[in-house]
Design a protein around this motif. Structure first.
Motif, PDB file in Angstrom:
ATOM      1  N   ARG A  49      18.611 -26.888  20.575  1.00  0.00           N
ATOM      2  CA  ARG A  49      20.050 -27.000  20.308  1.00  0.00           C
ATOM      3  C   ARG A  49      20.438 -25.953  19.277  1.00  0.00           C
ATOM      4  N   ARG A  50      21.646 -25.395  19.467  1.00  0.00           N
ATOM      5  CA  ARG A  50      22.175 -24.468  18.475  1.00  0.00           C
ATOM      6  C   ARG A  50      23.689 -24.462  18.585  1.00  0.00           C
ATOM      7  N   LEU A  51      24.298 -23.925  17.550  1.00  0.00           N
ATOM      8  CA  LEU A  51      25.742 -23.781  17.541  1.00  0.00           C
ATOM      9  C   LEU A  51      26.064 -22.360  17.964  1.00  0.00           C
ATOM     10  N   GLY A  52      26.723 -22.225  19.100  1.00  0.00           N
ATOM     11  CA  GLY A  52      27.120 -20.919  19.613  1.00  0.00           C
ATOM     12  C   GLY A  52      28.563 -20.621  19.284  1.00  0.00           C
TER      13      GLY A  52
ATOM     14  N   ASN B 172      31.123 -20.772  21.092  1.00  0.00           N
ATOM     15  CA  ASN B 172      32.064 -21.721  21.692  1.00  0.00           C
ATOM     16  C   ASN B 172      31.676 -23.174  21.452  1.00  0.00           C
ATOM     17  N   GLY B 173      30.764 -23.424  20.539  1.00  0.00           N
ATOM     18  CA  GLY B 173      30.366 -24.787  20.232  1.00  0.00           C
ATOM     19  C   GLY B 173      28.890 -25.019  20.485  1.00  0.00           C
ATOM     20  N   PRO B 174      28.489 -26.287  20.595  1.00  0.00           N
ATOM     21  CA  PRO B 174      27.066 -26.610  20.784  1.00  0.00           C
ATOM     22  C   PRO B 174      26.517 -26.030  22.082  1.00  0.00           C
ATOM     23  N   GLU B 175      25.276 -25.589  22.035  1.00  0.00           N
ATOM     24  CA  GLU B 175      24.594 -25.024  23.199  1.00  0.00           C
ATOM     25  C   GLU B 175      23.184 -25.586  23.287  1.00  0.00           C
ATOM     26  N   ASN B 176      22.694 -25.691  24.508  1.00  0.00           N
ATOM     27  CA  ASN B 176      21.289 -25.987  24.773  1.00  0.00           C
ATOM     28  C   ASN B 176      20.665 -24.709  25.298  1.00  0.00           C
TER      29      ASN B 176
END
Length: 182
Positions: free
Chosen positions: A101-104, A106-110
């Motif tokens: 998980r990370r914060l991209g 445009n928001g949270p990303e997997n």
């Protein structure tokens, strides 16, 4: 390996969720001829292109997919031959990756991380199978035509889909019933 396009896909059923689409790389024609897309030259590239997967067309990718396909095939059988072994085979594929998980922007990303790029497609298929089981395992079906080995995920409102394709196996069954009623 040469890159292929989705237009080259000879299979009678495509577009199913990734784990079932992987299973459907083996099929039987009306005349009983068995086919294996992953066993033919260029088949890996065709399957990857059909599913929009940008992973290397390597022997490692092919081997990982074949191992995962075997595990999935055993797991979708009405009577699993060896459920412990079948689960272990699928879990072996899953062991090769995970989501981070990370914060991209445009928001949270997997973000999928695998041991090597060759495991990405197989891992996605195994993870997809778990998601289908979480959603509704009873909707994972085999075509009602006993000669057909294709699998599908029934998304019909009533949950009553019986055929991989009404145009193919469904019409054959209707024709056979009509012929037998004469």
């Amino acid at each position: 390996m040469a890159s292929m396009s989705t237009d080259d896909d000879p299979r009678p059923l495509t577009g199913e969720p990734l784990p079932l689409d992987l299973l459907n790389t083996r099929w039987t024609d009306d005349d009983g001829t068995e086919h294996d897309l992953l066993g033919r030259p260029g088949g890996l590239g065709i399957w990857l292109a059909t599913n929009g997967l940008r992973v290397p067309e390597t022997q490692e990718t092919l081997d990982a997919l074949l191992e995962t396909r075997e595990a999935l095939f055993e797991l979708v059988q009405p009577e699993v031959r060896d459920p412990v072994r079948s689960r272990a085979l699928l879990n072996e594929t899953l062991r090769h990756g995970h989501f981070r998980r990370r914060l991209g922007a445009n928001g949270p990303e997997n973000v999928l991380e695998t041991d090597t790029p060759g495991w990405q497609a197989a891992w996605r298929a195994a993870e997809g199978y778990l998601l289908l089981l979480e959603r509704d395992p009873g909707r994972i079906r085999k075509c009602a035509n006993p000669e057909c080995r294709l699998r599908f995920y029934d998304v019909s409102k009533a949950g009553a889909r019986r055929w991989c394709s009404m145009a193919a196996c469904g019409n054959r069954a209707k024709y056979a019933r009509h012929r037998d009623s004469r």
